[in-house]
Design an enzyme around this catalytic site. Sequence first.
Site, PDB file in Angstrom:
ATOM      1  N   TYR A  61      11.750  20.161 -11.003  1.00  0.00           N
ATOM      2  CA  TYR A  61      10.503  20.702 -10.507  1.00  0.00           C
ATOM      3  C   TYR A  61       9.520  20.839 -11.554  1.00  0.00           C
ATOM      4  O   TYR A  61       9.749  21.485 -12.659  1.00  0.00           O
ATOM      5  CB  TYR A  61      10.975  21.858  -9.843  1.00  0.00           C
ATOM      6  CG  TYR A  61      10.790  21.666  -8.164  1.00  0.00           C
ATOM      7  CD1 TYR A  61       9.381  21.320  -7.785  1.00  0.00           C
ATOM      8  CD2 TYR A  61      11.652  21.925  -7.462  1.00  0.00           C
ATOM      9  CE1 TYR A  61       9.168  21.218  -6.554  1.00  0.00           C
ATOM     10  CE2 TYR A  61      11.445  21.812  -6.103  1.00  0.00           C
ATOM     11  CZ  TYR A  61      10.281  21.256  -5.506  1.00  0.00           C
ATOM     12  OH  TYR A  61       9.955  20.931  -4.194  1.00  0.00           O
ATOM     13  N   GLU A  63       5.956  21.530 -10.585  1.00  0.00           N
ATOM     14  CA  GLU A  63       4.387  21.414  -9.883  1.00  0.00           C
ATOM     15  C   GLU A  63       3.377  21.929 -11.027  1.00  0.00           C
ATOM     16  O   GLU A  63       3.713  22.502 -12.101  1.00  0.00           O
ATOM     17  CB  GLU A  63       4.419  22.444  -8.954  1.00  0.00           C
ATOM     18  CG  GLU A  63       5.074  22.031  -7.697  1.00  0.00           C
ATOM     19  CD  GLU A  63       5.114  23.188  -6.348  1.00  0.00           C
ATOM     20  OE1 GLU A  63       4.872  24.378  -6.958  1.00  0.00           O
ATOM     21  OE2 GLU A  63       5.590  22.840  -5.288  1.00  0.00           O
ATOM     22  N   ASP A 207      -9.616  -0.028  -3.828  1.00  0.00           N
ATOM     23  CA  ASP A 207      -8.088   0.093  -3.676  1.00  0.00           C
ATOM     24  C   ASP A 207      -7.447  -1.219  -4.329  1.00  0.00           C
ATOM     25  O   ASP A 207      -7.650  -2.366  -3.657  1.00  0.00           O
ATOM     26  CB  ASP A 207      -7.732   0.366  -2.100  1.00  0.00           C
ATOM     27  CG  ASP A 207      -6.408   0.318  -2.065  1.00  0.00           C
ATOM     28  OD1 ASP A 207      -5.557   0.049  -2.986  1.00  0.00           O
ATOM     29  OD2 ASP A 207      -5.854   0.683  -0.810  1.00  0.00           O
ATOM     30  N   THR A 233      -1.225   0.819  -6.219  1.00  0.00           N
ATOM     31  CA  THR A 233       0.151   1.122  -6.007  1.00  0.00           C
ATOM     32  C   THR A 233       0.666   0.770  -7.292  1.00  0.00           C
ATOM     33  O   THR A 233       0.101  -0.036  -8.061  1.00  0.00           O
ATOM     34  CB  THR A 233       1.064   0.252  -4.914  1.00  0.00           C
ATOM     35  OG1 THR A 233       0.671  -0.977  -5.297  1.00  0.00           O
ATOM     36  CG2 THR A 233       0.381   0.732  -3.723  1.00  0.00           C
ATOM     37  N   LYS A 236       3.462  -3.685  -6.504  1.00  0.00           N
ATOM     38  CA  LYS A 236       3.208  -4.831  -6.183  1.00  0.00           C
ATOM     39  C   LYS A 236       3.031  -5.811  -7.529  1.00  0.00           C
ATOM     40  O   LYS A 236       4.147  -6.197  -8.101  1.00  0.00           O
ATOM     41  CB  LYS A 236       1.859  -4.871  -5.198  1.00  0.00           C
ATOM     42  CG  LYS A 236       2.222  -3.858  -4.058  1.00  0.00           C
ATOM     43  CD  LYS A 236       1.006  -3.921  -2.967  1.00  0.00           C
ATOM     44  CE  LYS A 236       1.479  -3.086  -1.784  1.00  0.00           C
ATOM     45  NZ  LYS A 236       0.498  -2.478  -1.184  1.00  0.00           N
ATOM     46  N   ARG A 242       8.141   1.930  -7.077  1.00  0.00           N
ATOM     47  CA  ARG A 242       7.466   2.153  -5.652  1.00  0.00           C
ATOM     48  C   ARG A 242       6.709   3.591  -5.867  1.00  0.00           C
ATOM     49  O   ARG A 242       7.265   4.786  -5.676  1.00  0.00           O
ATOM     50  CB  ARG A 242       8.372   2.275  -4.468  1.00  0.00           C
ATOM     51  CG  ARG A 242       7.771   2.481  -3.148  1.00  0.00           C
ATOM     52  CD  ARG A 242       9.016   1.947  -2.152  1.00  0.00           C
ATOM     53  NE  ARG A 242       9.347   0.787  -2.220  1.00  0.00           N
ATOM     54  CZ  ARG A 242       8.303  -0.575  -1.890  1.00  0.00           C
ATOM     55  NH1 ARG A 242       7.238  -0.104  -1.137  1.00  0.00           N
ATOM     56  NH2 ARG A 242       8.923  -1.531  -2.189  1.00  0.00           N
TER      57      ARG A 242
HETATM   58  C1  LIG Z   1       0.270  -1.745  -0.211  1.00  0.00           C
HETATM   59  C2  LIG Z   1      -1.198  -1.024  -0.126  1.00  0.00           C
HETATM   60  C3  LIG Z   1      -1.467   0.275   0.101  1.00  0.00           C
HETATM   61  C4  LIG Z   1      -0.226   1.531   0.379  1.00  0.00           C
HETATM   62  O1  LIG Z   1       0.868   1.321  -0.671  1.00  0.00           O
HETATM   63  P1  LIG Z   1       2.110   2.232  -0.190  1.00  0.00           P
HETATM   64  O2  LIG Z   1       2.510   2.598  -1.304  1.00  0.00           O
HETATM   65  O3  LIG Z   1       2.932   1.378   0.720  1.00  0.00           O
HETATM   66  O4  LIG Z   1       1.659   3.458   0.555  1.00  0.00           O
HETATM   67  C5  LIG Z   1      -2.700   0.824   0.197  1.00  0.00           C
HETATM   68  N1  LIG Z   1      -3.678   0.019  -0.001  1.00  0.00           N
HETATM   69  C6  LIG Z   1      -3.478  -1.409  -0.122  1.00  0.00           C
HETATM   70  C7  LIG Z   1      -4.773  -2.348  -0.175  1.00  0.00           C
HETATM   71  C8  LIG Z   1      -2.314  -1.888  -0.345  1.00  0.00           C
HETATM   72  O5  LIG Z   1      -2.184  -3.259  -0.145  1.00  0.00           O
END
Ligand SMILES: *Cc1c(COP(=O)(O)O)cnc(C)c1O
Length: 420
Positions: A61, A63, A207, A233, A236, A242
């Site tokens: 932990y 925090e 994003d 993220t 990807k 993840r």
């Molecule tokens: C995949 C994705 C997310 C979300 O990611 P998670 O890890 O699945 O919550 C947010 N924004 C965009 C543009 C994405 O492609």
Amino acid sequence: MKVFFRLLYNINGGKMKDNEILGIIKEETQRQNQTIELIASENFVSRNILKINGSILTNKYAEGYPGKRYYGGCEVIDKIEILAKKYGSELFNAEHINVQPYSGSGANAAVYLAVLKPGDKVLALSLNSGGHLTHGHPLSSSGILYDFHHYEVDPLTNLIDYDELEKQALILQPKLIVGGASNYSRIIDFARLQDIAVKCGALLMIDMAHIAGLVATGLHPSPVPYADFVTSTTHKTLRGPRSGFIICRKKWASIIDRSVFPGLQGGPHLQTIAAKAQCFYDALQPEFKVYQNQILKNIKALESEFKALGVEIIAGGSDNHLLSINVAKTFGINGSEAEKLLDNYHITVNKNTIPYDPNPPLKPSGIRLGTAAMTTRGLKEDDFKLIAKTIFLILSGHVEETIKNNIETVLKNCQGVEKL
Ligand SMILES: *Cc1c(COP(=O)(O)O)cnc(C)c1O
């Protein structure tokens, strides 16, 4: 309901059989090894990241933030988070980075929580035009808490219409503009988005979840110089565990950190933060750029073969790791049917709405394909040309030996998912 309870308790005197889960993992390993994985948001991590992410760091932990923890015994753990921040800042040229978000969705929610009040106006790309659920879908907390409005791509070119977006933004006067997408195959003009945000007095959040690997290697322009906040993220194109992270300007550092913890989360997942540190480190190495370049070469191979076969590609092609094809127009079937037909041959894709889709979301007109995952497994341009040809044969209703032979040929060129 019955199925649910069976899953939960695996009713067998209330006890799970020994190694039942390990057996399922083995089964999933086999499935992954025997599949041509074209889901654009997926990838395969290295053995190293797999090991770190499954390490004893999960026991701790911590925090708070390095040097300011609410638990004792954090002196070793602190080194990990400090390293993750160091490599992440270096990779993206960040003034400030928060590496604690558990996911991309959590990273987005943290930015919203930091700068918006419930009911504040936000302008983001619509889901049909390629946006994400966390960009204001009515069932997402983003859409429930804040007043999201959406911009679209141009109906003819399927490109973001920045002039139209500017007009919309000037009338709406949003508090925040969100850029970035889950299904947009062209370069995004972040400088123009910043210009629009400044003109209407909005903050800008980008994003970059899908394109982070390309951004890290300079193969897609970076949003970092232009945006107040960049979320992402790590799993990807970036090929890490993840998870998620947030980059922001120095002046937003403390409000973002407070928003992640204690705003949204409790204890950070140190095993994943360590895996993120490794992922950022790997992405700083020269081989990572070779890999990202191969992702782009492979999408171009897929694109040119589809074009030669007369398959309609949304936005006319791709500048990144993904593209969508209009299966309704090309093959007279819907995306859901296409997904199933390909699944029969162990080719995994996902159905997707296309801009201005005349069909309902569960039977959309398109499928989305990405090259990041299979590039990791070692595939090159010729493999992707063969994949395009094979997809064409399957979706045009052929049932042939050729299809099986093609798939075997491609899978023979793949490295095993535990050996990457
Ligand atoms: C995949 C994705 C997310 C979300 O990611 P998670 O890890 O699945 O919550 C947010 N924004 C965009 C543009 C994405 O492609």
